[in-house]
Design a protein around this motif. Structure first.
Motif, mmCIF file in Angstrom:
data_model
loop_
_atom_site.group_PDB
_atom_site.id
_atom_site.type_symbol
_atom_site.label_atom_id
_atom_site.label_comp_id
_atom_site.label_asym_id
_atom_site.label_seq_id
_atom_site.Cartn_x
_atom_site.Cartn_y
_atom_site.Cartn_z
ATOM 1 N N LEU A 107 0.822 -1.213 0.000
ATOM 2 C CA LEU A 107 0.000 0.000 0.000
ATOM 3 C C LEU A 107 0.856 1.262 0.000
ATOM 4 O O LEU A 107 0.463 2.278 -0.590
ATOM 5 C CB LEU A 107 -0.966 -0.013 1.188
ATOM 6 C CG LEU A 107 -2.053 -1.092 1.117
ATOM 7 C CD1 LEU A 107 -2.884 -1.099 2.392
ATOM 8 C CD2 LEU A 107 -2.926 -0.923 -0.109
ATOM 9 N N VAL A 108 2.040 1.207 0.620
ATOM 10 C CA VAL A 108 2.961 2.352 0.558
ATOM 11 C C VAL A 108 3.411 2.569 -0.889
ATOM 12 O O VAL A 108 3.413 3.701 -1.387
ATOM 13 C CB VAL A 108 4.168 2.149 1.492
ATOM 14 C CG1 VAL A 108 5.243 3.194 1.235
ATOM 15 C CG2 VAL A 108 3.718 2.182 2.949
ATOM 16 N N TYR A 109 3.780 1.485 -1.570
ATOM 17 C CA TYR A 109 4.129 1.596 -2.990
ATOM 18 C C TYR A 109 2.958 2.164 -3.790
ATOM 19 O O TYR A 109 3.145 3.008 -4.666
ATOM 20 C CB TYR A 109 4.526 0.228 -3.574
ATOM 21 C CG TYR A 109 5.950 -0.167 -3.303
ATOM 22 C CD1 TYR A 109 6.983 0.367 -4.062
ATOM 23 C CD2 TYR A 109 6.270 -1.080 -2.315
ATOM 24 C CE1 TYR A 109 8.291 0.000 -3.841
ATOM 25 C CE2 TYR A 109 7.571 -1.454 -2.079
ATOM 26 C CZ TYR A 109 8.589 -0.918 -2.846
ATOM 27 O OH TYR A 109 9.886 -1.275 -2.612
ATOM 28 N N LEU A 110 1.766 1.693 -3.487
ATOM 29 C CA LEU A 110 0.574 2.176 -4.185
ATOM 30 C C LEU A 110 0.396 3.684 -3.997
ATOM 31 O O LEU A 110 0.153 4.409 -4.963
ATOM 32 C CB LEU A 110 -0.662 1.424 -3.693
ATOM 33 C CG LEU A 110 -2.006 1.874 -4.256
ATOM 34 C CD1 LEU A 110 -2.060 1.673 -5.761
ATOM 35 C CD2 LEU A 110 -3.140 1.122 -3.568
ATOM 36 N N VAL A 111 0.545 4.156 -2.780
ATOM 37 C CA VAL A 111 0.400 5.593 -2.505
ATOM 38 C C VAL A 111 1.444 6.395 -3.276
ATOM 39 O O VAL A 111 1.141 7.440 -3.866
ATOM 40 C CB VAL A 111 0.481 5.869 -0.985
ATOM 41 C CG1 VAL A 111 0.646 7.349 -0.700
ATOM 42 C CG2 VAL A 111 -0.741 5.313 -0.285
ATOM 43 N N LEU A 112 2.680 5.920 -3.296
ATOM 44 C CA LEU A 112 3.737 6.629 -4.029
ATOM 45 C C LEU A 112 3.442 6.665 -5.528
ATOM 46 O O LEU A 112 3.658 7.689 -6.190
ATOM 47 C CB LEU A 112 5.092 5.988 -3.755
ATOM 48 C CG LEU A 112 5.629 6.147 -2.339
ATOM 49 C CD1 LEU A 112 6.892 5.308 -2.146
ATOM 50 C CD2 LEU A 112 5.899 7.609 -2.021
ATOM 51 N N LEU A 113 2.948 5.567 -6.068
ATOM 52 C CA LEU A 113 2.620 5.522 -7.493
ATOM 53 C C LEU A 113 1.443 6.440 -7.829
ATOM 54 O O LEU A 113 1.466 7.123 -8.862
ATOM 55 C CB LEU A 113 2.309 4.085 -7.919
ATOM 56 C CG LEU A 113 3.520 3.166 -7.973
ATOM 57 C CD1 LEU A 113 3.097 1.709 -7.960
ATOM 58 C CD2 LEU A 113 4.384 3.475 -9.179
ATOM 59 N N VAL A 114 0.454 6.476 -6.966
ATOM 60 C CA VAL A 114 -0.682 7.377 -7.179
ATOM 61 C C VAL A 114 -0.213 8.827 -7.108
ATOM 62 O O VAL A 114 -0.655 9.680 -7.899
ATOM 63 C CB VAL A 114 -1.814 7.086 -6.167
ATOM 64 C CG1 VAL A 114 -2.867 8.173 -6.176
ATOM 65 C CG2 VAL A 114 -2.438 5.723 -6.466
ATOM 66 N N PHE A 115 0.699 9.118 -6.194
ATOM 67 C CA PHE A 115 1.267 10.465 -6.094
ATOM 68 C C PHE A 115 1.963 10.864 -7.396
ATOM 69 O O PHE A 115 1.738 11.959 -7.927
ATOM 70 C CB PHE A 115 2.248 10.533 -4.922
ATOM 71 C CG PHE A 115 3.096 11.754 -4.888
ATOM 72 C CD1 PHE A 115 2.547 13.006 -4.649
ATOM 73 C CD2 PHE A 115 4.467 11.668 -5.108
ATOM 74 C CE1 PHE A 115 3.339 14.140 -4.621
ATOM 75 C CE2 PHE A 115 5.265 12.795 -5.083
ATOM 76 C CZ PHE A 115 4.703 14.034 -4.844
ATOM 77 N N VAL A 116 2.789 9.974 -7.941
ATOM 78 C CA VAL A 116 3.488 10.270 -9.201
ATOM 79 C C VAL A 116 2.487 10.442 -10.336
ATOM 80 O O VAL A 116 2.593 11.394 -11.123
ATOM 81 C CB VAL A 116 4.523 9.168 -9.525
ATOM 82 C CG1 VAL A 116 5.080 9.332 -10.940
ATOM 83 C CG2 VAL A 116 5.654 9.176 -8.509
ATOM 84 N N ALA A 117 1.506 9.559 -10.426
ATOM 85 C CA ALA A 117 0.508 9.658 -11.499
ATOM 86 C C ALA A 117 -0.267 10.968 -11.393
ATOM 87 O O ALA A 117 -0.450 11.674 -12.389
ATOM 88 C CB ALA A 117 -0.438 8.465 -11.451
ATOM 89 N N TRP A 118 -0.720 11.295 -10.179
ATOM 90 C CA TRP A 118 -1.480 12.537 -9.980
ATOM 91 C C TRP A 118 -0.650 13.758 -10.365
ATOM 92 O O TRP A 118 -1.119 14.633 -11.105
ATOM 93 C CB TRP A 118 -1.918 12.655 -8.512
ATOM 94 C CG TRP A 118 -2.386 14.021 -8.173
ATOM 95 C CD1 TRP A 118 -3.594 14.581 -8.439
ATOM 96 C CD2 TRP A 118 -1.605 15.043 -7.518
ATOM 97 N NE1 TRP A 118 -3.626 15.885 -7.987
ATOM 98 C CE2 TRP A 118 -2.417 16.194 -7.418
ATOM 99 C CE3 TRP A 118 -0.314 15.100 -7.003
ATOM 100 C CZ2 TRP A 118 -1.968 17.367 -6.829
ATOM 101 C CZ3 TRP A 118 0.131 16.263 -6.420
ATOM 102 C CH2 TRP A 118 -0.700 17.374 -6.341
ATOM 103 N N ALA A 119 0.594 13.807 -9.893
ATOM 104 C CA ALA A 119 1.430 14.978 -10.156
ATOM 105 C C ALA A 119 1.787 15.107 -11.630
ATOM 106 O O ALA A 119 1.776 16.212 -12.181
ATOM 107 C CB ALA A 119 2.699 14.902 -9.303
#
Length: 126
Positions: A107-119
């Protein structure tokens, strides 16, 4: 913020490249003995494990290469989104197996990936 995004993206790309290459070139039976974090491979065929490895390698390349070469940089957030989908699947498998500590890492990896995608889709697009 752009520097932070590059750092997070680089770390994610490194992690997924290493993980994906391992899944592509190490036999499934050998992966399972790496420890509790790799026992999920018992639930999948060798072809599925290699397929996941291929997706991780392609995702890692897609996180960095398009932006570095300035060729189709829209692929960066798309790669992050694709890897996020992979991590949703990973977290689901961990949940079903009762591996809640390892699921938290996913889930930490997921949050980081969502952050990159969003930004990269939004305020810090290339």
């Amino acid at each position: 913020m752009n520097i932070a995004l590059w750092i997070v993206t680089g770390l994610l790309a490194t992690a997924y490249l290493g993980s994906g290459v391992g899944k592509l070139f190490v036999r499934k039976e050998r992966i399972a003995v790496f420890g509790p974090s790799a026992r999920w491979t018992e639930d999948f065929s060798a072809a599925a494990v290699k397929g996941i490895g291929a997706l991780e390698v392609l995702g890692a390349i897609g996180l960095v290469l398009p932006a570095l070469l300035d060729i189709a940089p829209i692929l960066v957030p798309l790669a992050a989104t694709g890897l996020a989908i992979v991590m949703v699947g990973a977290a689901t498998v961990r949940f079903r197996r009762g591996e809640f500590t390892l699921m938290a890492v996913d889930l930490v990896y997921l949050v980081l990936l969502v952050f990159v995608a969003w930004a990269r889709f939004g305020p810090y697009a290339f």
